[in-house]
Design an enzyme around this catalytic site. Sequence first.
Site, PDB file in Angstrom:
ATOM      1  N   ARG A 159      35.039  32.622  33.127  1.00 28.64           N
ATOM      2  CA  ARG A 159      36.313  33.282  32.816  1.00 28.64           C
ATOM      3  C   ARG A 159      37.439  32.302  33.146  1.00 28.64           C
ATOM      4  O   ARG A 159      37.730  32.070  34.313  1.00 28.64           O
ATOM      5  CB  ARG A 159      36.428  34.576  33.635  1.00 28.64           C
ATOM      6  CG  ARG A 159      37.829  35.130  33.703  1.00 28.64           C
ATOM      7  CD  ARG A 159      37.882  36.543  34.231  1.00 28.64           C
ATOM      8  NE  ARG A 159      37.419  36.739  35.599  1.00 28.64           N
ATOM      9  CZ  ARG A 159      38.030  36.299  36.690  1.00 28.64           C
ATOM     10  NH1 ARG A 159      39.132  35.581  36.601  1.00 28.64           N
ATOM     11  NH2 ARG A 159      37.532  36.548  37.893  1.00 28.64           N
ATOM     12  N   HIS A 167      41.262  37.522  36.271  1.00 28.09           N
ATOM     13  CA  HIS A 167      40.487  38.735  35.974  1.00 28.09           C
ATOM     14  C   HIS A 167      41.278  39.662  35.057  1.00 28.09           C
ATOM     15  O   HIS A 167      40.760  40.190  34.084  1.00 28.09           O
ATOM     16  CB  HIS A 167      40.124  39.459  37.275  1.00 28.09           C
ATOM     17  CG  HIS A 167      39.578  40.827  37.043  1.00 28.09           C
ATOM     18  ND1 HIS A 167      38.299  41.036  36.601  1.00 28.09           N
ATOM     19  CD2 HIS A 167      40.143  42.064  37.142  1.00 28.09           C
ATOM     20  CE1 HIS A 167      38.091  42.342  36.442  1.00 28.09           C
ATOM     21  NE2 HIS A 167      39.206  42.974  36.758  1.00 28.09           N
ATOM     22  N   TYR A 175      41.166  32.584  45.146  1.00 25.58           N
ATOM     23  CA  TYR A 175      39.726  32.586  45.406  1.00 25.58           C
ATOM     24  C   TYR A 175      38.936  31.502  44.682  1.00 25.58           C
ATOM     25  O   TYR A 175      37.727  31.419  44.830  1.00 25.58           O
ATOM     26  CB  TYR A 175      39.110  33.972  45.124  1.00 25.58           C
ATOM     27  CG  TYR A 175      39.332  34.492  43.712  1.00 25.58           C
ATOM     28  CD1 TYR A 175      38.542  34.051  42.649  1.00 25.58           C
ATOM     29  CD2 TYR A 175      40.332  35.423  43.443  1.00 25.58           C
ATOM     30  CE1 TYR A 175      38.739  34.525  41.366  1.00 25.58           C
ATOM     31  CE2 TYR A 175      40.552  35.898  42.152  1.00 25.58           C
ATOM     32  CZ  TYR A 175      39.746  35.446  41.122  1.00 25.58           C
ATOM     33  OH  TYR A 175      39.948  35.918  39.840  1.00 25.58           O
TER      34      TYR A 175
HETATM   35  C1  LIG Z   1      32.617  51.287  40.300  1.00 28.17           C
HETATM   36  C2  LIG Z   1      33.788  50.371  40.250  1.00 28.17           C
HETATM   37  N1  LIG Z   1      34.042  49.583  41.314  1.00 28.17           N
HETATM   38  C3  LIG Z   1      35.089  48.729  41.277  1.00 28.17           C
HETATM   39  C4  LIG Z   1      35.918  48.680  40.191  1.00 28.17           C
HETATM   40  C5  LIG Z   1      37.086  47.694  40.152  1.00 28.17           C
HETATM   41  N2  LIG Z   1      36.705  46.604  39.246  1.00 28.17           N
HETATM   42  C6  LIG Z   1      37.135  46.581  37.979  1.00 28.17           C
HETATM   43  S1  LIG Z   1      36.547  45.276  37.161  1.00 28.17           S
HETATM   44  C7  LIG Z   1      35.702  44.711  38.505  1.00 28.17           C
HETATM   45  C8  LIG Z   1      34.891  43.444  38.429  1.00 28.17           C
HETATM   46  C9  LIG Z   1      33.754  43.527  37.498  1.00 28.17           C
HETATM   47  O1  LIG Z   1      33.169  42.264  37.401  1.00 28.17           O
HETATM   48  P1  LIG Z   1      32.103  41.917  36.293  1.00 28.17           P
HETATM   49  O2  LIG Z   1      31.184  43.070  36.102  1.00 28.17           O
HETATM   50  O3  LIG Z   1      31.489  40.625  36.666  1.00 28.17           O
HETATM   51  O4  LIG Z   1      32.958  41.770  34.952  1.00 28.17           O
HETATM   52  P2  LIG Z   1      34.141  40.761  34.616  1.00 28.17           P
HETATM   53  O5  LIG Z   1      35.412  41.440  35.044  1.00 28.17           O
HETATM   54  O6  LIG Z   1      33.892  39.486  35.336  1.00 28.17           O
HETATM   55  O7  LIG Z   1      34.114  40.599  33.141  1.00 28.17           O
HETATM   56  C10 LIG Z   1      35.901  45.548  39.578  1.00 28.17           C
HETATM   57  C11 LIG Z   1      35.307  45.335  40.916  1.00 28.17           C
HETATM   58  C12 LIG Z   1      35.628  49.550  39.108  1.00 28.17           C
HETATM   59  N3  LIG Z   1      36.360  49.550  37.995  1.00 28.17           N
HETATM   60  N4  LIG Z   1      34.547  50.379  39.164  1.00 28.17           N
END
Ligand SMILES: Cc1ncc(C[n+]2csc(CCOP(=O)(O)OP(=O)(O)O)c2C)c(N)n1
Length: 322
Positions: free
Chosen positions: A227, A231, A240
Amino acid sequence: MYRDMVLARVFDTWMVRLQRMGKVAAYTSSEGQEAAVVGSTYALRPDDWIFPTYRETGAYIARRVPLELLIARQLAVGPDPLKGHEVLLFGDRRYRIVTGPGPVAAHLCTSVGFALAAKHRGEDTVVLVYFGDGATSKGDFNEGLNIAGVMGAPVVFFCQNNQYAISVPFKGQTASESIAVKAVAYGFEGVRVDGNDVMACFEATFKAVERARTGGGPTLIEAVTYRLAPHSTADDPSRYRANSEVEEWRRRDPILRARGELERMGVWDSGSDRGLYDECERLVGSKIEIVEEEPQLQPRVILEDIYFSNPWHLAEELDTLR
Ligand SMILES: Cc1ncc(C[n+]2csc(CCOP(=O)(O)OP(=O)(O)O)c2C)c(N)n1
């Protein structure tokens, strides 16, 4: 595919601009992941179903969702198919795209159920479900992949391992050597693919889709990518990760890589590339101008489309709102 990757990049850049102007509430860019998304979506038939998260611009573009609709979604105006609900997400059944979940990974179970329903009806459609590396730490991942393996669901699990779940790096996510290896425990194949190579992503997904379509059950694909963007527009990645790491991955930018391949094939040059970027810039810019003229959504939409018919307490709130 190259055009769609560039259009996705330009579109994402525009949406971040609109967010900075205060016109879009929040945005999750897919910068750096265009090859993984576009390559995999191209492996589908138009009647297959897509379950995205919030980072799949290239899938909507490859599905030929009109840009006006995507922009209306972000600006939450007139034709927004989700009427202002669930910023960051997109879905529209007309394009066989099922709106992603707010809670990370929740769609890993519903997509399997959806695929099993298609199988039960004797349809030969396939479900492609996108998720990140972070999603693999959720219980939904185990539940979804387990039952998909047991019941032979026609589903392709496409993990975009972009190295981070917000601030959590991949090595903090799992002690496994890869995401792909996890498929072994569920009794089906796991494939690790270079997620910045659009043709590799296409080929791996194509094989998995054919397997699913012909009764061979699910596949887990791990596309190793990065990425490049924060985020979301609410994130500061400098807290980070080191700039040097980002720069290293910028050199592996999937769009530059695909362009290099086209140039080596002698079918592309810097002039055609500039032309394509100009065309995409003009296209997105002109569509934004059109969509900005659309009427704002009425405040009451926040109470609509939650239940099939509004229960008494929402009816009461609607009265108060009026
Ligand atoms: C159950 C839950 N925990 C935390 C969040 C907050 N949150 C939103 S996106 C995210 C990261 C997800 O990372 P990943 O699955 O690797 O996808 P990426 O964003 O890197 O595409 C988090 C922790 C959420 N939306 N739902």
